[in-house]
Structure formats: C-alpha cells, structure tokens
Design a protein around this motif. Sequence first.
Motif, PDB file in Angstrom:
ATOM      1  N   LEU A  68       7.173   6.591  -1.486  1.00  0.00           N
ATOM      2  CA  LEU A  68       6.603   5.307  -1.906  1.00  0.00           C
ATOM      3  C   LEU A  68       7.558   4.164  -1.582  1.00  0.00           C
ATOM      4  O   LEU A  68       7.130   3.086  -1.149  1.00  0.00           O
ATOM      5  CB  LEU A  68       6.273   5.330  -3.398  1.00  0.00           C
ATOM      6  N   TYR A  69       8.852   4.387  -1.758  1.00  0.00           N
ATOM      7  CA  TYR A  69       9.862   3.388  -1.398  1.00  0.00           C
ATOM      8  C   TYR A  69       9.812   3.104   0.100  1.00  0.00           C
ATOM      9  O   TYR A  69       9.843   1.941   0.525  1.00  0.00           O
ATOM     10  CB  TYR A  69      11.252   3.885  -1.815  1.00  0.00           C
ATOM     11  N   VAL A  70       9.732   4.146   0.914  1.00  0.00           N
ATOM     12  CA  VAL A  70       9.673   3.982   2.368  1.00  0.00           C
ATOM     13  C   VAL A  70       8.427   3.198   2.764  1.00  0.00           C
ATOM     14  O   VAL A  70       8.483   2.326   3.641  1.00  0.00           O
ATOM     15  CB  VAL A  70       9.747   5.347   3.078  1.00  0.00           C
ATOM     16  N   LEU A  71       7.304   3.488   2.122  1.00  0.00           N
ATOM     17  CA  LEU A  71       6.083   2.731   2.425  1.00  0.00           C
ATOM     18  C   LEU A  71       6.258   1.248   2.133  1.00  0.00           C
ATOM     19  O   LEU A  71       5.820   0.394   2.904  1.00  0.00           O
ATOM     20  CB  LEU A  71       4.902   3.282   1.601  1.00  0.00           C
ATOM     21  N   ARG A  72       6.942   0.929   1.019  1.00  0.00           N
ATOM     22  CA  ARG A  72       7.194  -0.478   0.699  1.00  0.00           C
ATOM     23  C   ARG A  72       8.119  -1.111   1.728  1.00  0.00           C
ATOM     24  O   ARG A  72       7.927  -2.256   2.122  1.00  0.00           O
ATOM     25  CB  ARG A  72       7.793  -0.607  -0.707  1.00  0.00           C
ATOM     26  N   GLN A  73       9.129  -0.364   2.179  1.00  0.00           N
ATOM     27  CA  GLN A  73      10.052  -0.882   3.181  1.00  0.00           C
ATOM     28  C   GLN A  73       9.335  -1.146   4.495  1.00  0.00           C
ATOM     29  O   GLN A  73       9.566  -2.171   5.153  1.00  0.00           O
ATOM     30  CB  GLN A  73      11.212   0.094   3.421  1.00  0.00           C
ATOM     31  N   LYS A  74       8.472  -0.251   4.890  1.00  0.00           N
ATOM     32  CA  LYS A  74       7.703  -0.416   6.143  1.00  0.00           C
ATOM     33  C   LYS A  74       6.783  -1.634   6.050  1.00  0.00           C
ATOM     34  O   LYS A  74       6.609  -2.353   7.020  1.00  0.00           O
ATOM     35  CB  LYS A  74       6.872   0.828   6.444  1.00  0.00           C
ATOM     36  N   LYS A  75       6.214  -1.836   4.868  1.00  0.00           N
ATOM     37  CA  LYS A  75       5.307  -2.971   4.661  1.00  0.00           C
ATOM     38  C   LYS A  75       6.053  -4.301   4.791  1.00  0.00           C
ATOM     39  O   LYS A  75       5.522  -5.276   5.300  1.00  0.00           O
ATOM     40  CB  LYS A  75       4.644  -2.853   3.295  1.00  0.00           C
ATOM     41  N   LYS A  76       7.321  -4.321   4.340  1.00  0.00           N
ATOM     42  CA  LYS A  76       8.138  -5.538   4.430  1.00  0.00           C
ATOM     43  C   LYS A  76       8.479  -5.890   5.864  1.00  0.00           C
ATOM     44  O   LYS A  76       8.682  -7.048   6.182  1.00  0.00           O
ATOM     45  CB  LYS A  76       9.433  -5.383   3.630  1.00  0.00           C
ATOM     46  N   GLN A  77       8.584  -4.892   6.715  1.00  0.00           N
ATOM     47  CA  GLN A  77       9.016  -5.124   8.104  1.00  0.00           C
ATOM     48  C   GLN A  77       7.954  -5.742   8.923  1.00  0.00           C
ATOM     49  O   GLN A  77       6.963  -5.711   9.180  1.00  0.00           O
ATOM     50  CB  GLN A  77       9.483  -3.821   8.747  1.00  0.00           C
TER      51      GLN A  77
END
Length: 77
Positions: A68-77
Amino acid sequence: MHEKAQDLLHGKRLDTILEELVDYYDGFEKLGEQINIKCFTDNPSIKSSLKFLRKTEWARAKVESLYLYVLRQKKKQ
C-alpha cells in the motif's frame, strides 16, 4: 480509512503483490531491507516466500502494508 486501504488490496493476489514489490525494490535484497524476514533475506524465491506468507499472518500484513505504501509512492510520481 482502513476500509479504503482494504479496497486497494481487494482482488489482488498475493503472488502479484510480491512480484510487484520485488520489481519495485529491484530484487529480494532491497525488499529484505524493508521487511527483515528470513524468506526475503536467506535464499529467497517467490515460491518459498509465498509459502511462508500464506502461513504467517503477521508477515503477510507487513507485505500488504508495504505494498500500500508503494502504491502511494507510485501515485505521487
């Protein structure tokens, strides 16, 4: 908030989650730095990791949380 987080995992297979994390972190070595469990640090493979994660709820919860953290990071990029 917790209910919304669960929706992101709905329909996601554990093997898909694990493969995406291994890809995101460029292998098990860096994934093992994020989640220090033996199935990621000692002779890791997708198959052996899945076997462990399916039997060990606390480890699976950590993997899902990191995903879930990785998904949020990808969304920010």
